[in-house]
Design an enzyme around this catalytic site. Structure first.
Site, mmCIF file in Angstrom:
data_model
loop_
_atom_site.group_PDB
_atom_site.id
_atom_site.type_symbol
_atom_site.label_atom_id
_atom_site.label_comp_id
_atom_site.label_asym_id
_atom_site.label_seq_id
_atom_site.Cartn_x
_atom_site.Cartn_y
_atom_site.Cartn_z
ATOM 1 N N ASP A 18 26.543 -61.191 135.557
ATOM 2 C CA ASP A 18 26.558 -59.866 136.179
ATOM 3 C C ASP A 18 26.394 -58.756 135.131
ATOM 4 O O ASP A 18 26.748 -58.941 133.963
ATOM 5 C CB ASP A 18 27.882 -59.690 136.944
ATOM 6 C CG ASP A 18 27.816 -58.558 137.959
ATOM 7 O OD1 ASP A 18 26.699 -58.089 138.288
ATOM 8 O OD2 ASP A 18 28.895 -58.124 138.427
ATOM 9 N N ASN A 20 23.403 -56.782 134.546
ATOM 10 C CA ASN A 20 22.067 -56.473 134.009
ATOM 11 C C ASN A 20 21.662 -55.030 134.282
ATOM 12 O O ASN A 20 21.115 -54.354 133.406
ATOM 13 C CB ASN A 20 21.012 -57.381 134.662
ATOM 14 C CG ASN A 20 21.172 -58.830 134.275
ATOM 15 O OD1 ASN A 20 21.953 -59.157 133.384
ATOM 16 N ND2 ASN A 20 20.449 -59.708 134.951
ATOM 17 N N HIS A 35 17.297 -57.224 133.779
ATOM 18 C CA HIS A 35 17.078 -58.613 134.212
ATOM 19 C C HIS A 35 16.227 -59.358 133.179
ATOM 20 O O HIS A 35 16.539 -60.499 132.828
ATOM 21 C CB HIS A 35 16.397 -58.655 135.587
ATOM 22 C CG HIS A 35 17.210 -58.030 136.684
ATOM 23 N ND1 HIS A 35 18.548 -58.296 136.853
ATOM 24 C CD2 HIS A 35 16.880 -57.150 137.665
ATOM 25 C CE1 HIS A 35 19.005 -57.604 137.900
ATOM 26 N NE2 HIS A 35 18.014 -56.900 138.401
ATOM 27 N N THR A 64 22.784 -64.719 148.399
ATOM 28 C CA THR A 64 22.272 -64.402 149.738
ATOM 29 C C THR A 64 22.304 -62.890 149.957
ATOM 30 O O THR A 64 21.351 -62.304 150.468
ATOM 31 C CB THR A 64 23.157 -65.095 150.800
ATOM 32 O OG1 THR A 64 23.161 -66.494 150.539
ATOM 33 C CG2 THR A 64 22.654 -64.841 152.204
ATOM 34 N N ARG A 69 18.932 -56.030 148.419
ATOM 35 C CA ARG A 69 18.564 -55.042 147.385
ATOM 36 C C ARG A 69 17.184 -54.430 147.683
ATOM 37 O O ARG A 69 16.431 -54.979 148.504
ATOM 38 C CB ARG A 69 18.554 -55.721 146.009
ATOM 39 C CG ARG A 69 19.955 -56.088 145.568
ATOM 40 C CD ARG A 69 20.012 -56.436 144.107
ATOM 41 N NE ARG A 69 21.381 -56.744 143.735
ATOM 42 C CZ ARG A 69 21.819 -56.881 142.502
ATOM 43 N NH1 ARG A 69 20.974 -56.742 141.492
ATOM 44 N NH2 ARG A 69 23.077 -57.154 142.249
ATOM 45 N N LEU A 129 22.127 -82.317 129.755
ATOM 46 C CA LEU A 129 22.823 -81.256 130.483
ATOM 47 C C LEU A 129 22.170 -81.108 131.851
ATOM 48 O O LEU A 129 20.945 -81.128 131.954
ATOM 49 C CB LEU A 129 22.687 -79.922 129.718
ATOM 50 C CG LEU A 129 23.092 -78.640 130.458
ATOM 51 C CD1 LEU A 129 24.616 -78.522 130.559
ATOM 52 C CD2 LEU A 129 22.535 -77.401 129.757
ATOM 53 N N ARG A 188 35.751 -60.419 140.883
ATOM 54 C CA ARG A 188 35.609 -60.984 142.233
ATOM 55 C C ARG A 188 34.639 -62.163 142.180
ATOM 56 O O ARG A 188 33.945 -62.368 141.182
ATOM 57 C CB ARG A 188 35.132 -59.917 143.226
ATOM 58 C CG ARG A 188 33.834 -59.216 142.840
ATOM 59 C CD ARG A 188 33.363 -58.247 143.932
ATOM 60 N NE ARG A 188 32.248 -57.442 143.456
ATOM 61 C CZ ARG A 188 32.352 -56.190 142.991
ATOM 62 N NH1 ARG A 188 33.520 -55.585 142.959
ATOM 63 N NH2 ARG A 188 31.275 -55.544 142.564
ATOM 64 N N SER A 190 32.292 -62.926 144.786
ATOM 65 C CA SER A 190 30.991 -62.627 145.401
ATOM 66 C C SER A 190 30.322 -63.858 146.045
ATOM 67 O O SER A 190 29.140 -64.127 145.825
ATOM 68 C CB SER A 190 30.040 -61.991 144.370
ATOM 69 O OG SER A 190 30.619 -60.835 143.801
HETATM 70 C C1 IPE Z 1 26.783 -61.604 142.122
HETATM 71 O O1 IPE Z 1 26.499 -60.390 141.520
HETATM 72 C C2 IPE Z 1 25.534 -62.405 142.287
HETATM 73 C C3 IPE Z 1 24.889 -62.817 141.057
HETATM 74 C C4 IPE Z 1 25.333 -62.666 139.844
HETATM 75 C C5 IPE Z 1 23.636 -63.486 141.232
HETATM 76 P P1 IPE Z 1 26.370 -59.049 142.370
HETATM 77 O O2 IPE Z 1 26.202 -57.963 141.390
HETATM 78 O O3 IPE Z 1 25.330 -59.188 143.400
HETATM 79 O O4 IPE Z 1 27.785 -58.991 143.084
HETATM 80 P P2 IPE Z 1 28.569 -57.783 143.751
HETATM 81 O O5 IPE Z 1 27.685 -57.228 144.810
HETATM 82 O O6 IPE Z 1 28.844 -56.788 142.681
HETATM 83 O O7 IPE Z 1 29.826 -58.390 144.278
HETATM 84 C C1 IPE Z 2 23.246 -59.528 137.804
HETATM 85 O O1 IPE Z 2 23.171 -58.196 137.397
HETATM 86 C C2 IPE Z 2 21.922 -60.109 138.243
HETATM 87 C C3 IPE Z 2 21.782 -60.284 139.699
HETATM 88 C C4 IPE Z 2 22.713 -60.115 140.583
HETATM 89 C C5 IPE Z 2 20.482 -60.690 140.169
HETATM 90 P P1 IPE Z 2 23.179 -57.013 138.448
HETATM 91 O O2 IPE Z 2 21.781 -56.780 138.886
HETATM 92 O O3 IPE Z 2 24.143 -57.261 139.531
HETATM 93 O O4 IPE Z 2 23.659 -55.800 137.536
HETATM 94 P P2 IPE Z 2 24.736 -54.706 137.916
HETATM 95 O O5 IPE Z 2 25.965 -55.427 138.383
HETATM 96 O O6 IPE Z 2 24.148 -53.871 138.992
HETATM 97 O O7 IPE Z 2 24.975 -53.960 136.649
HETATM 98 MG MG MG Z 3 26.106 -56.867 139.791
#
Ligand code: IPE
Ligand code: IPE
Ligand code: MG
Length: 240
Positions: A18, A20, A35, A64, A69, A129, A188, A190
């Site tokens: 999480d 990015n 990303h 899911t 987004r 792995l 959390r 998620s």
């Molecule tokens: C959880 O991250 C999903 C992934 C890392 C692929 P999110 O950024 O989508 O989660 P929430 O919405 O903050 O809970």
């Molecule tokens: C995690 O980073 C990657 C995916 C969920 C695809 P985020 O895109 O959720 O980045 P933040 O949480 O918005 O910073």
């Molecule tokens: Mg995120």
């Protein structure tokens, strides 16, 4: 690194990658830049997992709920997925990594489905792995799907056991993770591996995913090694 006890490395590590978007924003770039930079952390995690003989690494790459987004971000993520899989396949083979996908793959664009299927097939005999990518994945979807399949197969009530339910999940045959890491400060789950993490140790770090490199990975393992896993028992029983 000297502090790590190589005889007590988690067999299975799961990571919610999480942060990015926030990482990119802090640097004045768009979310996609975050990303793209996250891919290097994926590479390094795989390398570190191999180095320390972790047997299963599960990475939550797209949930899911992430389908909600903006379209441009989803398209960019899907493109990144295809190009990364194609460019990394030789390296996965060389490093004895087997790729396995979990999630509702049918929802992915056709070019992704093809690339993933091809990569799974070409790495199927690797044993070092198992890299599990959770894509279009949510745990409630997975569990609901398992219930449907169990009913479809006409299982009798007395046949329903925890082992049977496990065997209907996407993760059938994969041991439960000992350690779950989430980067970027959110505490959390998620919708990730709800069933499988019943007794998993959680590790949360403020570090955003693109900055999560070997040192951070080792810090998480070290913290895990300082935990006492009691599984409902008391400390004295564990030490005996
Ligand atoms: C959880 O991250 C999903 C992934 C890392 C692929 P999110 O950024 O989508 O989660 P929430 O919405 O903050 O809970
Ligand atoms: C995690 O980073 C990657 C995916 C969920 C695809 P985020 O895109 O959720 O980045 P933040 O949480 O918005 O910073
Ligand atoms: Mg995120």
């Amino acid at each position: 690194m000297e502090l790590i006890d190589t005889s007590r490395i988690p067999n299975h590590i799961a990571i919610i990658m999480d942060g990015n978007g926030r990482w990119a924003k802090q640097k004045g770039h768009d979310r996609i830049y975050g990303h793209s930079n996250g891919v290097e952390s994926v590479r390094e995690s795989i390398k570190t997992a191999r180095e320390f003989n972790v047997k299963y690494l599960t990475l939550y790459a797209f949930s899911t709920e992430n389908w909600n987004r903006p379209k441009e971000e989803i398209d960019a993520l899907m493109d990144l997925l295809v190009t990364t899989i194609i460019s990394e396949i030789e390296e996965l083979k060389e490093n004895d990594v087997r790729l396995k996908i979990i999630g509702n793959v049918e929802l992915l664009p056709e070019k992704c489905i093809q690339a993933l299927k091809d990569a799974e097939e070409r790495t199927a005999s690797n044993k070092g792995l198992t890299l599990i990518l959770a894509l279009s994945y949510s745990s409630r979807w997975e569990i609901t799907n398992a219930v449907k399949e169990i009913l479809k197969n006409g299982c009798a009530q007395n046949e329903i056991t925890e082992e049977l339910v496990s065997s209907y999940l996407n993760t059938a045959g994969i041991p439960e993770p000992e350690l779950l890491i989430r980067t970027s400060g959110e505490q959390r789950i998620s919708n990730f591996l709800l069933w499988q993490i019943a007794y998993t140790e959680f590790y949360f770090t403020e570090v955003h995913w693109p900055d999560f490199k070997r040192d951070e990975f080792l810090k998480a393992i070290l913290e895990y090694q300082n935990r006492e896993r009691r599984f409902g028992k008391i400390s004295e029983q564990i030490k005996a």
